[in-house]
Write a protein that holds these residues in place. Structure first.
Motif, PDB file in Angstrom:
ATOM      1  N   LEU A 105       0.829  -1.199   0.000  1.00  0.00           N
ATOM      2  CA  LEU A 105       0.000   0.000   0.000  1.00  0.00           C
ATOM      3  C   LEU A 105       0.865   1.251   0.000  1.00  0.00           C
ATOM      4  O   LEU A 105       1.898   1.316   0.679  1.00  0.00           O
ATOM      5  N   LEU A 106       0.444   2.242  -0.765  1.00  0.00           N
ATOM      6  CA  LEU A 106       1.134   3.523  -0.857  1.00  0.00           C
ATOM      7  C   LEU A 106       0.249   4.579  -0.203  1.00  0.00           C
ATOM      8  O   LEU A 106      -0.836   4.883  -0.713  1.00  0.00           O
ATOM      9  N   TRP A 107       0.699   5.119   0.924  1.00  0.00           N
ATOM     10  CA  TRP A 107      -0.093   6.111   1.645  1.00  0.00           C
ATOM     11  C   TRP A 107       0.130   7.484   1.023  1.00  0.00           C
ATOM     12  O   TRP A 107       1.185   8.090   1.180  1.00  0.00           O
ATOM     13  N   PHE A 108      -0.864   7.962   0.269  1.00  0.00           N
ATOM     14  CA  PHE A 108      -0.837   9.314  -0.282  1.00  0.00           C
ATOM     15  C   PHE A 108      -1.493  10.227   0.745  1.00  0.00           C
ATOM     16  O   PHE A 108      -2.712  10.381   0.772  1.00  0.00           O
ATOM     17  N   GLY A 109      -0.679  10.776   1.637  1.00  0.00           N
ATOM     18  CA  GLY A 109      -1.179  11.593   2.718  1.00  0.00           C
ATOM     19  C   GLY A 109      -0.946  13.072   2.473  1.00  0.00           C
ATOM     20  O   GLY A 109      -1.514  13.660   1.553  1.00  0.00           O
ATOM     21  N   THR A 110      -0.070  13.666   3.278  1.00  0.00           N
ATOM     22  CA  THR A 110       0.174  15.107   3.165  1.00  0.00           C
ATOM     23  C   THR A 110       0.828  15.468   1.843  1.00  0.00           C
ATOM     24  O   THR A 110       0.525  16.516   1.262  1.00  0.00           O
ATOM     25  N   TRP A 111       1.738  14.598   1.379  1.00  0.00           N
ATOM     26  CA  TRP A 111       2.453  14.914   0.133  1.00  0.00           C
ATOM     27  C   TRP A 111       2.445  13.737  -0.831  1.00  0.00           C
ATOM     28  O   TRP A 111       2.562  12.585  -0.436  1.00  0.00           O
TER      29      TRP A 111
END
Length: 483
Positions: A105-111
């Motif tokens: 999984l790739l966490w696309f959060g703040t950036w």
């Protein structure tokens, strides 16, 4: 001491198959066994629509992938503050399982790629609470600041909620192997952000602007990873967008998890298990070697675009030479049905058990220099007491019908006089005074190597060399003898 002894006792009491995926001895361990990621990363938007992605799964399976790297976005899981919607994660896990596929999984959060496009609308619209970065000209930028504590707290809470839910739905199945924290962190278009908080912090900093940026990004990613690991301690990594040679920080994403900033990231990000390179430039070998250093497990989560014919050779280099735990081209859903990657992954699937069991190993692939010129000169190594020379230009194929940049192999010494050679477009010779006792095409079936044709005639030039023809991937088992 008592705490560590208790933890050790719990680990020893837990069956290997019940342990969460983890790193040990430079390997990824899944269900008690080493696991090699034959991966592909989806395009950024491909996992936002279940119906859109559904027809692609079977083709990825047919190409012998075992793992898909897929984004999970903050805006999707927390559309309103404090109200979580995990449906996009749930169906992703369900569909991966239905197709016998693992996930990273790739966490696309703040950036995401330096920008803040995947933060929820309630974060984007509240610039007073969620601090934005400031340019040299004093103007606010549409990029969230690394000095915004409210943003960090919100990002970490959302990520922790994702990991808690993931453990609930997958803690006993291990569909998800690892998690990437943020995506290609790095500051643009200058070496560091400005503004009152940033400038005050930099005034106390003793080092370069890029080192300053790296330190603060690493602290941020570390805090997010720590929050997630408290809920579910999967391996976590960050990926680095590389800079073109000769470019300055800010011309590329400054302060990201790059090889020359390894110390800053390791010091400030101990909860991060790996720094991983995204490699789109021709100097693939040099970039990979920068990350293949003590204390860092090599994983290549993004490598060129799906369909690049050099991908197998690059994968063989990092897996065969550096012991990488996996390789993954980008935009994998766009790949053609009969792409070379499928043939390579089919070969790698057979080879994997021997890769992990081999007494010694080394990899051969064309060296790509900084200006993109392929070095097709022979390479040599000593394995098992023999000197082995590998050539990447096939003498029986017209030069305009082959491309040495696509040629490469993994060579395994099995002990004694036995070797496995797997790859495409190479010839090998052995010295001194070495003959070929037998060379056999091989495949791994039902846990055993099964011999096919014996190639002691024209295919080995009457015993002069071992040859894997261009345009296809194969495995040959070789036994030598001295004369």
């Amino acid at each position: 001491m008592l705490r560590w002894l208790t933890l050790l006792a719990l680990l020893l009491a837990t069956p290997a198959w019940a342990q969460a995926p983890h790193l040990a001895g430079g390997r990824l361990i899944v269900d008690g066994k080493p696991f090699l990621i034959r991966g592909g990363e989806l395009g950024n938007s491909s996992a936002t629509d279940r119906a859109w992605l559904e027809p692609h799964w079977q083709r990825l399976k047919a190409l012998h992938l075992n793992t898909v790297l897929a984004p999970v976005t903050w805006e999707a899981v927390e559309p309103e503050e404090g109200k979580f919607d995990f449906s996009s994660l749930d169906w992703l896990v369900e569909d991966a399982r239905a197709n016998d596929m693992r996930l990273v999984l790739l966490w696309f959060g703040t950036w995401k790629n330096s920008m803040s496009t995947y933060a929820p609308a309630w974060v984007k619209r509240d610039g007073r609470r969620f601090l934005r970065s400031t340019g040299k000209d004093g103007q606010p930028q549409d990029i969230l600041s690394v000095f915004g504590k409210a943003t960090l707290d919100a990002d970490a809470r959302a990520f922790a909620a994702v990991m808690k839910h993931l453990k609930a739905i997958d803690g006993d199945r291990h569909t998800v192997l690892m998690v990437q924290v943020e995506n290609e962190i790095g500051f643009l278009p200058t070496a560091r952000e400005h503004g009152p908080l940033a400038d005050a912090a930099f005034a106390q900093w003793k080092g370069s602007e890029e080192g300053f940026t790296a330190h603060h990004y690493a602290r941020w990613a570390n805090a997010v990873a720590e929050a997630g690991k408290r809920e579910y301690a999967l391996p976590m990594y960050v990926n680095g967008a590389q800079g073109r040679p000769g470019k300055l920080p800010g011309d590329y994403p400054s302060g990201g998890p790059l090889a020359h900033l390894m110390r800053e990231w390791k010091d400030a990000g101990p909860a991060l298990d790996m720094l991983s390179p995204d490699i789109y430039f021709p100097n693939f070998a040099g970039i990979a070697e920068g990350y293949a250093v003590p204390g860092n497990v090599l994983f290549v989560p993004e490598a060129n675009q799906a369909g690049d014919p050099r991908a197998p050779a690059n994968a063989m280099r990092v897996i065969g030479k550096h012991g990488a735990i996996g390789f993954s081209p980008f935009a994998i859903e766009t790949i053609a049905d009969k792409d070379r990657l499928g043939g390579f992954y089919a070969m790698l699937e057979q080879l994997t058990p021997e890769l992990f069991a081999a007494k010694a190993r080394d990899g051969f692939a064309p060296v790509v220099s900084f200006d993109g010129v392929v070095d097709s000169m022979p390479q040599a190594a000593v394995m098992g007491g023999y000197r082995i020379t590998v050539n990447f230009v096939d003498p029986w194929t017209a030069k305009d019908k082959q491309e040495p940049a696509e040629h490469g192999a993994i060579l395994l010494w099995l002990g004694g006089e036995d070797y496995l050679v797997a790859g495409s477009g190479i010839t090998l010779t052995f010295e001194p005074r070495v003959g070929l006792d037998r060379v056999e095409e091989s495949q791994f079936l039902n846990g055993k190597w099964v011999a096919g044709r014996r190639l002691n005639g024209d295919e080995t030039h009457q015993g002069r060399h071992v040859r894997l023809p261009p345009g296809q991937f194969g495995i040959q088992k070789v036994r030598l003898y001295r004369y």
